[in-house]
Design a protein around this motif. Structure first.
Motif, PDB file in Angstrom:
ATOM      1  N   HIS A   1      -6.985  -4.322  -7.397  1.00 18.19           N
ATOM      2  CA  HIS A   1      -6.391  -4.393  -6.205  1.00 18.19           C
ATOM      3  C   HIS A   1      -5.188  -5.281  -6.296  1.00 18.19           C
TER       4      HIS A   1
ATOM      5  N   ALA B   1       1.416   9.358  -2.040  1.00 19.84           N
ATOM      6  CA  ALA B   1       1.559   8.245  -2.691  1.00 19.84           C
ATOM      7  C   ALA B   1       2.677   8.102  -3.616  1.00 19.84           C
TER       8      ALA B   1
ATOM      9  N   ARG C   1      -4.264   5.862  -4.848  1.00 18.49           N
ATOM     10  CA  ARG C   1      -4.447   7.238  -5.008  1.00 18.49           C
ATOM     11  C   ARG C   1      -4.180   7.375  -6.661  1.00 18.49           C
TER      12      ARG C   1
ATOM     13  N   GLU D   1      -0.159   4.549  -0.874  1.00 17.63           N
ATOM     14  CA  GLU D   1       0.095   5.163   0.231  1.00 17.63           C
ATOM     15  C   GLU D   1       0.479   4.329   1.380  1.00 17.63           C
TER      16      GLU D   1
ATOM     17  N   ARG E   1       4.054   3.182   5.680  1.00 14.66           N
ATOM     18  CA  ARG E   1       3.141   4.372   5.175  1.00 14.66           C
ATOM     19  C   ARG E   1       3.716   5.412   4.253  1.00 14.66           C
TER      20      ARG E   1
ATOM     21  N   GLN F   1      -2.413  -0.695  -0.415  1.00 18.02           N
ATOM     22  CA  GLN F   1      -3.559  -0.232   0.000  1.00 18.02           C
ATOM     23  C   GLN F   1      -3.359   1.205  -0.125  1.00 18.02           C
ATOM     24  N   ARG F   2      -4.716   1.926  -0.063  1.00 21.09           N
ATOM     25  CA  ARG F   2      -4.901   3.339  -0.363  1.00 21.09           C
ATOM     26  C   ARG F   2      -4.367   3.686  -1.631  1.00 21.09           C
TER      27      ARG F   2
END
Lengths: 488, 287
Positions: A246, A315, A350, A286, A311, A347-348
């Protein structure tokens, strides 16, 4: 095995200042404005202010300005203050922050090698023998490592060698060959160095010519083992870092920032770090989550946090793409007070799929034509989430449900073509209409259903309005006529 | 070099004829109406330029006028179309029936003021120096203009259909949009009221649209070309938009059947007959 030693000579100060010394436009508060140095700094020379890193009232490191004034590591803080009456800025050494920063840096350098290990304080070694094919040659790799460190705000010296200790020693001493390394530049106990000096030994070249066994007798086994590891006669296994999964990094600022324009370079620094981190893991992000720690000028104790979520429709992993959208989002976000620290979280994540958007970009209008995802990101960032919609069709009886506008992530369901004619404009809600303005042209088409929630029974007609518009009208069970759309 | 070859040079404009399609510099998308294509520069809607469509009220057939271009862009080329603040919802089943891929539509609304995830609630004391951009960020018209320009310039949308606040739309804004559309090679359709025709505009093409005569039940659109590149204005083009599917006799028969049926089902059928009476000689189709 080829090792790359990365030495960060000014690591402590760089961490304490956050690597960012923002050029302030307005003068500092009254306490330190009235000297030439502060004015110089206000003009953009951020390094002009003498700065020392302090631990237990002793100077651990100092910047060039401080060194020019006569301050040296080892001085007491009082000595340093007496040398520079007003302008000295002292920063406390923060071990926890330093080790966190070094781990992050190693994490970023994971991009260049799978075996990265930490040598605190301010040292990293990489095994690059297996990376040479990818990056071409050693010099290209050294340049890339240095560039990556510079982009993250760290001055780095990188040297290749056959063993980790040798690589580190060369990087620390900044010399091309091992025999030229001075003994006080090695990670040896000061007492040993002194004893060797008394024997007339000052460089590694002199030391290495001496018989190893006698040295071990005189200076102990650890010393001999150190020399053997340095020269590669004894293996030197090192724990490798485990790449983090992370990304969350905080930039602590020395001075509160009052301007959005001043916040942007700091954001850019964080984004560059993130970009390196993502490239090393073949990932794309993303969602970016920014948190600004702010405090009011009147009450510095209470820190409020302002969050901002950016957002992306696809990605991303490039700094430029991140920065453009984040800047737009920042312009639409209010930062109420002075900014103290900036935190970036990705975050998110991919898996990165690097695919060209078109097969022949030159033929299809040049490189400017990207995917619509970029445009959607820009519009969403500036206009607020939910500004961009798409049209969806659903297999429903009620006309207002059969075609709707919905968020971009809505799945498109295939719906059978309706039997009757459908208009191109649909009203959000049917409007009552006076029927003597209408002339019916086609119909009726009865639409009946939805007994389970909101029963409807409508007879739809195509009609022409007196004003010349082609309308889609219906009459419900009470006999009231409604206008529901236009055949525009 | 003969005089005829000089006269054929694309840079030389002769008042008696339009740019021919081959000589026209820009590209264009055929409108699907041969009468209109004959008068449009390049034989169709000009891409990389602003086309103004001035109409008194929506619903007279302005989307069907663009229908062929929309179908070509979305269905054949698979490219995106952006709708900026349309007055009503573009109805996906209707678009699909017209051969347009509704999945390629991007609908952007700048009028809703839902500024999501603002983080902290709005506070009285604002951040230091509040920038000019921040000031204009709250103005819906400025945001719409920004979105229009960005969409036109990006080149990711082949076509932009925009409805802007016309009372505040000046020549300079249209000029900016024109420049943006040229950079992005976008077919930019700007929908404006008829009053916009009173002032000059930088748009490449300006059309006045009005509902045409519909006495026989066919939908027609009256188009006047107010401004076009390389040609004089043209007045009085009548475009046939759609074909009436049912004949008049069919419609009357259906209506009669419907009335009977309805009378049987509804409690008070009397309320359902405020339709105009059939005058016999009138070509209106009523019952």
């Amino acid at each position: 095995m080829l090792w790359l030693g990365v030495h960060l000579p000014a690591f402590g100060l760089e961490v304490a200042t956050g690597g960012m010394l923002p050029a302030r436009e307005k003068p500092l508060p009254a306490s330190d404005t009235d000297t030439p140095a502060a004015e110089e700094q206000a003009a953009g020379h951020a390094s002009a202010q003498p700065m020392v890193l302090v631990r237990d009232q002793r100077v651990v490191a100092c910047n060039d300005t401080a060194r020019a004034l006569g301050i040296a590591p080892g001085n007491s803080l009082a000595t340093a203050r007496s040398l520079t009456p007003d302008t000295l800025r002292h920063l406390q050494q923060n071990d926890e922050r330093e080790s966190r920063r070094l781990a992050l840096l190693a994490d970023v350098l994971y991009r260049f090698s799978a075996e990265v290990s930490l040598v605190p304080p301010g040292g990293i070694v990489l095994e690059v023998g297996r990376s040479l094919k990818l990056f071409g040659n050693v010099q290209a790799l050294v340049d890339q490592v240095n560039t990556a460190c510079a982009e993250l705000g760290h001055q780095a010296r990188t040297r290749p060698a056959a063993t980790p200790l040798a690589a580190l020693a060369l990087a620390r001493a900044n010399v091309p060959a091992l025999p030229q390394v001075r003994l006080d530049q090695l990670a040896l106990p000061a007492k040993t160095v002194e004893r060797l000096g008394n024997m007339g030994l000052t460089t590694l070249g002199q030391l290495l010519t001496l018989p190893r066994r006698e040295l071990a007798q005189r200076f102990g086994r650890d010393f001999a083992a150190y020399l053997e590891r340095l020269t590669g006669e004894r293996p030197d296994p090192r724990p490798c870092i485990q790449p983090t999964r992370h990304f969350a990094e905080t930039l602590h600022l020395l001075e509160p920032l009052r301007d959005k324009a001043a916040v942007q370079p700091c954001m850019h620094r964080l984004l560059t770090t993130l970009s390196h981190w993502l490239i090393g893991r073949q990932l794309g992000a993303e969602v970016l989550r920014w948190t600004f720690g702010t405090h009011a000028a009147r009450s510095p104790e209470t820190v409020t946090r302002v969050s901002m979520t950016v957002r992306f429709a696809q990605a991303q992993r490039e700094t430029a793409a991140f920065a453009a959208i984040s800047a737009l989002k920042l312009s639409a976000t209010e930062l109420p007070e002075d900014v103290l620290d900036i935190r970036l979280e990705a975050q998110r994540l991919r898996a990165w799929k690097d695919q060209p958007t078109t097969l022949f970009p030159e033929l299809e209008g040049g490189p400017a034509r990207g995917s619509p995802a970029t445009l959607v990101d820009q519009l969403d960032a500036r206009l607020g989430d939910g500004a961009c919609l798409r049209l969806t069709t659903l297999d429903r009886h009620a006309p207002e449900q059969a075609g709707q506008s919905a968020g971009l992530n809505t799945r498109q369901a295939a719906a059978p073509a309706p039997l009757g004619r459908r208009p191109l404009w649909l009203f959000p809600a049917p409007r009552p209409v006076r029927v003597d303005n209408l002339v019916l042209l086609e119909g009726p088409e009865r639409i009946q259903g939805h007994w389970w929630d909101n029963p409807l029974s409508r007879d739809y007609f195509v009609a022409v309005h007196r004003g010349g518009t082609r309308c889609w009208v219906f009459v419900d069970q009470t006999g009231q006529w409604y206008l529901h759309g236009y055949f525009a | 070099m003969t005089i005829t070859s000089l006269l054929d040079h694309p840079d030389l404009w002769r008042a008696d004829r339009l740019y021919r399609a081959a000589a026209y510099r820009g590209t264009s998308i055929p409108s699907g109406f041969p009468i209109l294509d004959r008068y449009l520069p390049g034989g169709g809607w000009p891409t990389g330029a602003v086309s103004e469509l001035c109409l008194a009220q929506p619903g007279i057939g302005e989307l069907q006028l663009l229908g062929s271009a929309l179908a070509q862009i979305t269905k054949n080329a698979g490219r995106w179309v952006l709708w900026l603040n349309p007055p009503f919802l573009p109805y996906a089943p209707g678009l699909t029936a017209a051969g347009i891929d509704a999945g390629r539509m991007l609908l952007v609304r700048t009028d809703n003021n839902t500024r999501a995830d603002r983080g902290a609630p709005r506070q009285r004391q604002t951040h230091g120096r509040r920038s000019r951009q921040q000031e204009s960020a709250d103005d819906p018209h400025a945001r719409a203009l920004w979105a229009a320009e960005r969409a036109a310039r990006s080149g990711t949308c082949a076509m932009v259909l925009a409805w802007l606040d016309d009372t505040r739309l000046g020549q300079r804004e249209v000029q900016r949009l024109q420049v943006a559309a040229r950079q992005g090679n976008t077919l930019f359709c700007l929908f404006r009221p008829l009053t916009a025709l009173r002032q000059a505009s930088f748009a490449s093409l300006r059309l006045r649209l009005a509902a045409g005569e519909q006495t026989d039940g066919r939908q027609r659109l009256a188009v006047d070309i107010v401004k076009r590149h390389g040609g004089w204005p043209v007045q009085g083009l009548h475009l046939e938009l759609d074909q009436q599917r049912a004949t008049r006799a069919d419609v009357l028969a259906q209506l009669a059947f419907w009335r009977e049926e309805r009378a049987r089902w509804l409690p008070n059928p009397g309320a359902a007959w405020p339709l105009p009476a059939n005058t016999g000689s009138s070509p209106r189709i009523t019952h």
